[in-house]
Design an enzyme around this catalytic site. Structure first.
Site, short mmCIF file in Angstrom:
data_model
loop_
_atom_site.label_atom_id
_atom_site.label_comp_id
_atom_site.label_asym_id
_atom_site.label_seq_id
_atom_site.Cartn_x
_atom_site.Cartn_y
_atom_site.Cartn_z
N GLN A 1 -7.48 10.51 10.71
CA GLN A 1 -6.15 10.47 10.95
C GLN A 1 -5.62 9.34 10.09
OE1 GLN A 1 -4.61 11.11 15.08
NE2 GLN A 1 -4.27 8.89 15.11
N HIS B 1 -4.59 -9.93 -28.03
CA HIS B 1 -4.67 -11.22 -27.43
C HIS B 1 -3.58 -12.16 -27.13
CE1 HIS B 1 -8.88 -10.60 -28.72
NE2 HIS B 1 -8.46 -10.30 -29.91
N GLU C 1 8.75 -6.80 -11.30
CA GLU C 1 7.71 -7.64 -10.68
C GLU C 1 7.34 -6.86 -9.60
OE1 GLU C 1 9.03 -12.18 -10.75
OE2 GLU C 1 10.88 -11.13 -11.36
N LYS D 1 20.11 -17.83 -13.30
CA LYS D 1 18.72 -16.95 -13.24
C LYS D 1 19.36 -15.35 -13.32
CE LYS D 1 14.86 -17.72 -13.15
NZ LYS D 1 14.13 -18.43 -11.67
N SER E 1 19.27 -15.73 -8.57
CA SER E 1 18.35 -16.71 -7.57
C SER E 1 19.39 -17.32 -6.62
CB SER E 1 17.75 -17.72 -8.60
OG SER E 1 17.45 -18.99 -7.73
N LYS F 1 -3.17 9.81 6.22
CA LYS F 1 -1.74 10.05 5.85
C LYS F 1 -1.17 8.76 5.41
CE LYS F 1 -2.32 12.33 9.70
NZ LYS F 1 -3.53 13.01 9.44
N SER G 1 -0.46 9.49 16.42
CA SER G 1 -0.22 9.59 14.85
C SER G 1 1.23 9.80 14.76
CB SER G 1 -1.24 10.33 14.16
OG SER G 1 -1.14 11.67 14.74
N1 ARG Z 1 -3.41 13.68 14.52
C1 ARG Z 1 -4.67 14.10 14.01
C2 ARG Z 1 -4.97 13.76 12.75
O1 ARG Z 1 -4.07 13.40 11.82
C3 ARG Z 1 -4.75 15.59 14.17
C4 ARG Z 1 -6.03 16.20 14.20
C5 ARG Z 1 -6.62 15.97 15.29
N2 ARG Z 1 -7.86 16.61 15.80
C6 ARG Z 1 -8.46 16.23 17.10
N3 ARG Z 1 -9.49 17.19 17.20
N4 ARG Z 1 -8.28 15.51 17.59
O2 ARG Z 1 -6.06 13.86 12.03
#
Ligand code: ARG
Length: 467
Positions: free
Chosen positions: A321, A155, A289, A282, A276, A324, A22
């Site tokens: 994970q 409307h 938009e 334009k 444009s 995020k 991640s």
């Molecule tokens: N990168 C993981 C996440 O975003 C962190 C937690 C990972 N925990 C684990 N037990 N592998 O959720």
């Protein structure tokens, strides 16, 4: 490879490594992660698990790491999976044994929940302030253009005259609700999960209230299983963001329509319109938009995270994970859009000749004519019929209701008098909408004043509000 040294004999498959990592996106949490680690190290010191020298080395090492990340020299590695392991491994590389003690009693599960809460809390506060800046721009234009009258639509058919300021303040109401939702999302994130360990808590006598205080949280979470797997605060944030995007997309649509030749009510400034590649004439309302287009994306993030959470068994699962990127993207989208919207609103020019034209010929006075009769004792349904006949008559003669002679009105109903024309004039039709929430100029002026005071008050209190 700190994570695999003990248990594993063979190295991770290359494709699996990429799937699992991640770090490409969670490196964004570095400041929160370091802040959390400093607090955690202090809690370990208080529990007697570190001595003063070790705590000192950890704090100094983390501070250096923060500098490396800011300066762009930090060696982020996909092998180390995520921001938590990257920072911890680097700390040990820098300070040795004390670094290896930092993760005592802690899990990445309570760590990441803490980091994301800190991040969402800060973003919600910042975005609420940006929304208030946009509200300020709308109020500013409502004041500057006070007296401009446009058709109100239902409307998308012209309905009744309304002050442009009243129309703009409708968006201020929507956006105000957004600030409340954002602040509620901030509060939802405001509990500290640190100390929940992997899932059942920890055995080291960690003072969780101390941790919460160190990180500025209002309190601590009450169940470790829930704490490591709860992402309701992220849902609340995404819900607030999605509704805000819906509001921006509605404002966007009005601005797109208004700036078209067909409506011609407003001209967006050069600084927020694009050309444009083919058509030289334009001036495209791209910002509006893009807001309309990005609305689907942010709403999708909310639905996406709902689906990620659906059916998850307790407690932490790697599915989490996936929490995020939607949150980050919603933050980035709004951080981009909100200032452009404030600029677009503040710089738009209203074409008063076109607004006046738009009020003509649409028989917008019809309801005022019916109201006139109602005030003279004619039951509303009958007044409605008579005014409808007046419209038909005016249409037949090819004139506006204001130009239809009194005799023609009196042929339909003898309660019509000369003062009809004042009552059905645009000014007359506006002035009597004095109900709270109505478009009477006196009311709208009051609302502009109320919002100026309210936004001034919030702007004054904002710096003290913090993350
Ligand atoms: N990168 C993981 C996440 O975003 C962190 C937690 C990972 N925990 C684990 N037990 N592998 O959720």
């Amino acid at each position: 490879m700190p994570l695999r040294d003990g248990r594993f004999e063979r190295s991770l498959d290359e494709a699996m490594r990429r799937l699992n990592a991640s770090i490409p996106f969670d490196r964004r949490l570095h400041a929160e992660d370091i802040r959390g680690s400093v607090a955690w190290a202090r809690a370990l010191r208080r529990a007697g698990l570190l001595d003063d020298a070790e705590l000192g080395r950890i704090e100094k090492g983390l501070e250096e790491i923060a500098g490396e990340i800011r300066g762009g020299s930090f060696p982020f590695s996909e092998e180390l999976e995520d921001v938590h392991m990257n920072i911890e491994a680097r700390l040990t590389e820098k300070i040795g044994a004390a670094g290896e003690k930092l993760h005592t009693g802690r899990s990445r599960n309570d760590q990441v929940a803490t980091d994301l809460r800190l991040h969402a809390r800060e973003a919600a506060t910042r975005l609420a302030a940006l929304v208030e800046a946009l509200m300020g721009a709308l109020v500013e234009v409502a004041e500057r253009e006070f007296g401009q009258v446009i058709p109100a639509y239902t409307h998308l058919q012209r309905a009744q005259p309304v002050l442009l300021s009243h129309h703009l303040l409708a968006y201020v109401e929507m956006l105000d609700r957004d600030t409340r939702r954002l602040r509620a999302a901030r509060d939802a994130a405001d509990l500290c999960p640190l100390g929940s360990g992997a899932c059942v808590g920890n055995q080291f006598g960690i003072d969780r209230d101390f941790l919460a205080r160190e990180l500025g949280f209002a309190g601590v979470t009450r169940n470790s299983l829930d704490a490591v797997s709860d992402r309701d605060f992220a849902l609340d944030f995404l819900h607030a963001a999605a509704v805000l995007m819906v509001h921006l997309s509605r404002l966007a649509e009005d601005l797109v329509l208004w700036s078209s030749a067909e409506f011609g009510l407003a001209r967006l400034d050069d600084s927020v319109t694009t050309g444009s590649s083919m058509l030289p004439q334009k001036r495209n309302p791209d910002a509006a938009e893009l807001a309309r287009g990005k609305c689907g994306r942010v709403a999708g993030h909310l639905v996406g995270l709902l689906m990620t959470l659906k059916g998850l068994p307790l407690s932490y699962n790697k599915d989490l994970q996936e929490d995020k990127e939607p949150v980050f993207d919603a933050i980035d989208t709004l951080d981009l859009l909100l200032p452009v919207f404030a600029a677009m609103v503040r710089t738009m020019a209203i074409d008063s000749r076109r607004t006046a034209e738009r009020l003509e010929g649409g028989f917008l006075e019809a309801i005022a004519a019916a109201d006139y009769l109602t005030r003279r004792g004619v039951p509303f349904r009958e007044a409605h019929r008579i005014a409808g006949r007046a419209v038909r008559e005016a249409e037949k003669r090819g004139v506006t209701l204001a130009a239809l002679p009194l005799e023609a009105y009196r042929a339909l109903c003898d309660r019509f008098e000369e003062d009809l024309f004042e009552a059905i004039s645009t000014d007359g039709a506006l002035a009597d909408k004095t109900v709270v929430g109505g478009t009477a100029p006196a009311r709208v002026w009051e609302e502009i004043g109320r919002w100026k005071v309210e936004l001034g008050r919030r702007g004054g209190g904002r710096s003290a509000a913090g993350g």
